[in-house]
Motif scaffolding. Structure first.
Motif, PDB file in Angstrom:
ATOM      1  N   LYS A  81       0.823  -1.212   0.000  1.00 45.69           N
ATOM      2  CA  LYS A  81       0.000   0.000   0.000  1.00 45.69           C
ATOM      3  C   LYS A  81       0.861   1.268   0.000  1.00 45.69           C
ATOM      4  N   ALA A  82       2.014   1.192   0.651  1.00 48.49           N
ATOM      5  CA  ALA A  82       2.886   2.361   0.712  1.00 48.49           C
ATOM      6  C   ALA A  82       3.440   2.735  -0.654  1.00 48.49           C
ATOM      7  N   GLU A  83       3.467   1.779  -1.584  1.00 53.48           N
ATOM      8  CA  GLU A  83       4.013   2.030  -2.921  1.00 53.48           C
ATOM      9  C   GLU A  83       2.944   2.449  -3.927  1.00 53.48           C
ATOM     10  N   THR A  84       1.681   2.528  -3.502  1.00 50.89           N
ATOM     11  CA  THR A  84       0.621   2.919  -4.435  1.00 50.89           C
ATOM     12  C   THR A  84       0.770   4.383  -4.844  1.00 50.89           C
ATOM     13  N   GLU A  85       0.255   4.698  -6.021  1.00 51.85           N
ATOM     14  CA  GLU A  85       0.275   6.085  -6.482  1.00 51.85           C
ATOM     15  C   GLU A  85      -0.496   6.988  -5.523  1.00 51.85           C
ATOM     16  N   PHE A  86      -1.564   6.456  -4.956  1.00 51.36           N
ATOM     17  CA  PHE A  86      -2.378   7.168  -3.970  1.00 51.36           C
ATOM     18  C   PHE A  86      -1.490   7.707  -2.843  1.00 51.36           C
ATOM     19  N   VAL A  87      -0.723   6.829  -2.203  1.00 53.04           N
ATOM     20  CA  VAL A  87       0.121   7.231  -1.080  1.00 53.04           C
ATOM     21  C   VAL A  87       1.301   8.067  -1.554  1.00 53.04           C
ATOM     22  N   GLN A  88       1.958   7.633  -2.621  1.00 53.00           N
ATOM     23  CA  GLN A  88       3.152   8.327  -3.084  1.00 53.00           C
ATOM     24  C   GLN A  88       2.854   9.752  -3.575  1.00 53.00           C
ATOM     25  N   THR A  89       1.619   9.975  -4.046  1.00 52.46           N
ATOM     26  CA  THR A  89       1.247  11.309  -4.521  1.00 52.46           C
ATOM     27  C   THR A  89       0.883  12.244  -3.371  1.00 52.46           C
ATOM     28  N   LEU A  90       0.105  11.748  -2.412  1.00 53.91           N
ATOM     29  CA  LEU A  90      -0.375  12.620  -1.335  1.00 53.91           C
ATOM     30  C   LEU A  90       0.663  12.877  -0.238  1.00 53.91           C
ATOM     31  N   ALA A  91       1.437  11.872   0.107  1.00 59.11           N
ATOM     32  CA  ALA A  91       2.349  11.994   1.245  1.00 59.11           C
ATOM     33  C   ALA A  91       3.269  13.222   1.180  1.00 59.11           C
ATOM     34  N   PRO A  92       3.886  13.537   0.030  1.00 57.90           N
ATOM     35  CA  PRO A  92       4.802  14.687  -0.006  1.00 57.90           C
ATOM     36  C   PRO A  92       4.104  16.032   0.232  1.00 57.90           C
ATOM     37  N   GLU A  93       2.788  16.073   0.151  1.00 65.73           N
ATOM     38  CA  GLU A  93       2.056  17.330   0.320  1.00 65.73           C
ATOM     39  C   GLU A  93       1.868  17.706   1.796  1.00 65.73           C
ATOM     40  N   PHE A  94       2.251  16.804   2.718  1.00 72.51           N
ATOM     41  CA  PHE A  94       1.940  17.027   4.130  1.00 72.51           C
ATOM     42  C   PHE A  94       3.164  16.838   5.016  1.00 72.51           C
ATOM     43  N   ASP A  95       3.085  17.461   6.199  1.00 74.06           N
ATOM     44  CA  ASP A  95       4.153  17.324   7.190  1.00 74.06           C
ATOM     45  C   ASP A  95       3.971  16.076   8.046  1.00 74.06           C
ATOM     46  N   ASN A 131      -3.867   9.219  12.119  1.00 68.88           N
ATOM     47  CA  ASN A 131      -4.922   8.214  11.982  1.00 68.88           C
ATOM     48  C   ASN A 131      -5.830   8.295  13.210  1.00 68.88           C
ATOM     49  N   ASP A 132      -7.073   8.653  12.986  1.00 68.06           N
ATOM     50  CA  ASP A 132      -8.071   8.736  14.052  1.00 68.06           C
ATOM     51  C   ASP A 132      -9.149   7.675  13.881  1.00 68.06           C
ATOM     52  N   ALA A 133      -8.980   6.796  12.878  1.00 66.23           N
ATOM     53  CA  ALA A 133     -10.043   5.869  12.468  1.00 66.23           C
ATOM     54  C   ALA A 133      -9.864   4.502  13.115  1.00 66.23           C
ATOM     55  N   TYR A 134      -9.969   4.438  14.444  1.00 64.95           N
ATOM     56  CA  TYR A 134      -9.812   3.155  15.129  1.00 64.95           C
ATOM     57  C   TYR A 134     -10.835   2.138  14.643  1.00 64.95           C
ATOM     58  N   SER A 135     -12.058   2.589  14.390  1.00 66.29           N
ATOM     59  CA  SER A 135     -13.119   1.661  14.011  1.00 66.29           C
ATOM     60  C   SER A 135     -12.904   1.044  12.634  1.00 66.29           C
ATOM     61  N   ALA A 136     -11.961   1.583  11.870  1.00 70.91           N
ATOM     62  CA  ALA A 136     -11.608   0.984  10.574  1.00 70.91           C
ATOM     63  C   ALA A 136     -10.210   0.383  10.597  1.00 70.91           C
ATOM     64  N   ALA A 137      -9.584   0.363  11.756  1.00 71.82           N
ATOM     65  CA  ALA A 137      -8.170  -0.005  11.857  1.00 71.82           C
ATOM     66  C   ALA A 137      -7.902  -1.472  11.607  1.00 71.82           C
ATOM     67  N   HIS A 138      -8.944  -2.288  11.513  1.00 75.34           N
ATOM     68  CA  HIS A 138      -8.735  -3.703  11.203  1.00 75.34           C
ATOM     69  C   HIS A 138      -8.602  -3.936   9.701  1.00 75.34           C
ATOM     70  N   ARG A 139      -8.738  -2.861   8.912  1.00 75.46           N
ATOM     71  CA  ARG A 139      -8.609  -2.970   7.464  1.00 75.46           C
ATOM     72  C   ARG A 139      -7.204  -2.555   7.005  1.00 75.46           C
ATOM     73  N   SER A 140      -6.605  -3.363   6.134  1.00 79.91           N
ATOM     74  CA  SER A 140      -5.285  -3.025   5.615  1.00 79.91           C
ATOM     75  C   SER A 140      -5.427  -2.327   4.264  1.00 79.91           C
ATOM     76  N   HIS A 141      -6.018  -1.123   4.325  1.00 82.58           N
ATOM     77  CA  HIS A 141      -6.213  -0.296   3.137  1.00 82.58           C
ATOM     78  C   HIS A 141      -5.154   0.798   3.096  1.00 82.58           C
ATOM     79  N   ALA A 142      -4.948   1.366   1.932  1.00 79.05           N
ATOM     80  CA  ALA A 142      -3.854   2.321   1.747  1.00 79.05           C
ATOM     81  C   ALA A 142      -3.948   3.511   2.693  1.00 79.05           C
ATOM     82  N   SER A 143      -5.153   4.053   2.874  1.00 81.93           N
ATOM     83  CA  SER A 143      -5.307   5.245   3.708  1.00 81.93           C
ATOM     84  C   SER A 143      -5.075   4.961   5.185  1.00 81.93           C
ATOM     85  N   LEU A 144      -5.023   3.672   5.548  1.00 87.34           N
ATOM     86  CA  LEU A 144      -4.865   3.280   6.950  1.00 87.34           C
ATOM     87  C   LEU A 144      -3.481   2.730   7.266  1.00 87.34           C
TER      88      LEU A 144
END
Length: 400
Positions: free
Chosen positions: A129-143, A147-160
């Motif tokens: 997931k860390a190598e997806t275009e989704f993560v690689q594109t957004l990550a450099p835009e932020f400092d 993650n505040d989404a505990y209720s979704a934390a059992h999912r191994s999705h890119a945003s998590l």
């Protein structure tokens, strides 16, 4: 604490935040619920500390009727924080990047449904997931990533799980409080009796919890489908399907051997109903389990005597955990078991955690205050995973 929190994050930065705003939808309208209120606490703090915030969240699953844009979620979130919350119908394309570039301290932007973005699904290893275009594109835009989404934390999705591998990562306030409360059984020491009231429709969940934390609990108070299957294992004609339903048979076939093992090994810790309630001509009718003769009785709740006994056990406890409802509490006639236990907790000075999806709704539905409980979890699947000892992918990514 095993991961960094907002206390470790310097003010005034540009942060990418993952919430879980997945909500019921009625006639195309997203319904406000406690998830918005909980995440609003984290968001309000970020606004007050002059962070520029971009929010990621999901709604529904591809192909389902509740798979919608997050435009309504942005409006609801805005109402909760009493602050402007913008929305962009894009997740990591040019439109989203332009909107992110325009963010200043105190601004909030909700990005489009993460499950509409390439790379978010399916569940894969964090390194993938860390190598997806989704993560690689957004990550450099932020400092930093929060993650505040505990209720979704059992999912191994890119945003998590993808972002924590490529940037500084922190837990939001919901993640922090949910994690602390839901691991309390395993990590917290109590002076007196520890009780767990368990019900709901999934016997496998109940069995998994008993199997994992049985050494930490003095008394399991059972209701719901699991409670009836345990009665069936003790030889009572309870926990059988009525008509064409398949609510009990498949669960019994899957779990009866381990239920029998649990009763043999932990029988002194397991408390089942001595009386049950069912519907007859639209009214609540009760019967002692010893008097039930016909298989296939449509049990809807534990009986009044059982409810009163469970409440007494709660009042004598130093800590009480709740997973799942003891009956069909949505119908007031069959709310006795669930409400009796919750009210006893609310009236008692014990440490308490209430979780299991819909169960927490009974608190406000029957005039109780969440302030009467130490923690009311907004997590369903993640709460069960925590109780059964399974790792939560999103939490593990933060720890890394």
């Amino acid at each position: 604490m095993t991961f960094q929190t907002l206390d470790d994050l310097d003010d005034g930065q540009q942060v990418l935040v993952r919430f879980d705003l997945n909500s019921p939808v009625e006639d195309g309208e997203v319904q406000d619920n406690r998830r918005f209120g909980r995440h609003a606490t984290t968001l309000s703090e970020l606004i007050d500390r002059d962070f520029a915030v971009a929010v990621m969240a999901h709604q529904g699953r591809p192909g389902d009727d509740d798979f919608l844009s997050l435009s309504q979620h942005a409006e609801i979130l805005s109402d909760h924080v009493d602050h402007d919350v913008d929305f962009v119908a894009d997740t990591f394309g040019d439109e989203a990047l332009d909107a992110i570039d325009d963010l200043a301290g105190g601004d909030v932007l909700v990005l489009e449904n993460t499950r509409m973005a390439d790379g978010e699904l399916p569940e894969e290893e964090p390194e993938v997931k860390a190598e997806t275009e989704f993560v690689q594109t957004l990550a450099p835009e932020f400092d930093a990533y929060v993650n505040d989404a505990y209720s979704a934390a059992h999912r191994s999705h890119a945003s998590l799980v993808g972002f924590p591998l490529v940037m500084d990562a922190y837990a939001g306030r919901v993640m922090e409080t949910e994690y602390e409360a839901n691991t309390a059984i395993a990590e917290k020491e109590f002076d007196g009796q520890v009780t767990m009231a368990m019900g709901g429709t999934k016997a496998t969940d109940v069995i998994g919890v008993i199997d994992h934390i049985g050494d930490k609990i003095d008394d399991f108070l059972l209701g719901g489908i699991a409670g009836q299957l345990f009665l069936r294992a003790e030889g009572y004609p309870i926990g059988y399907d009525v008509g064409d339903m398949d609510l009990y048979t498949s669960q019994w076939e899957e779990n009866h051997e381990i239920i029998e093992e649990i009763l043999e090994e932990r029988g002194d810790q397991i408390t089942v109903a001595t009386d049950v309630a069912y519907a007859e001509d639209g009214e609540r009718v009760e019967a002692d389990v010893e008097d039930v003769e016909e298989k296939g009785l449509g049990v809807m709740d534990v009986g009044t005597d059982t409810a009163e006994h469970y409440a007494d056990v709660v009042r004598d406890s130093d800590a009480v955990f709740v997973k799942g409802a003891l009956g069909v509490f949505e119908d007031e006639k069959f709310s006795t078991g669930t409400v009796s236990v919750l009210r006893a907790i609310a009236e008692t000075d014990c440490f308490s955690v209430v979780g299991g999806g819909d169960t927490s709704r009974a608190i406000t539905m029957y005039g109780m205050s969440e302030d009467s409980f130490d923690h009311v979890s907004i997590a369903g699947g993640a709460y069960i995973r925590a109780l059964t000892g399974d790792e939560l992918a999103g939490v593990e990514a933060l720890k890394r």
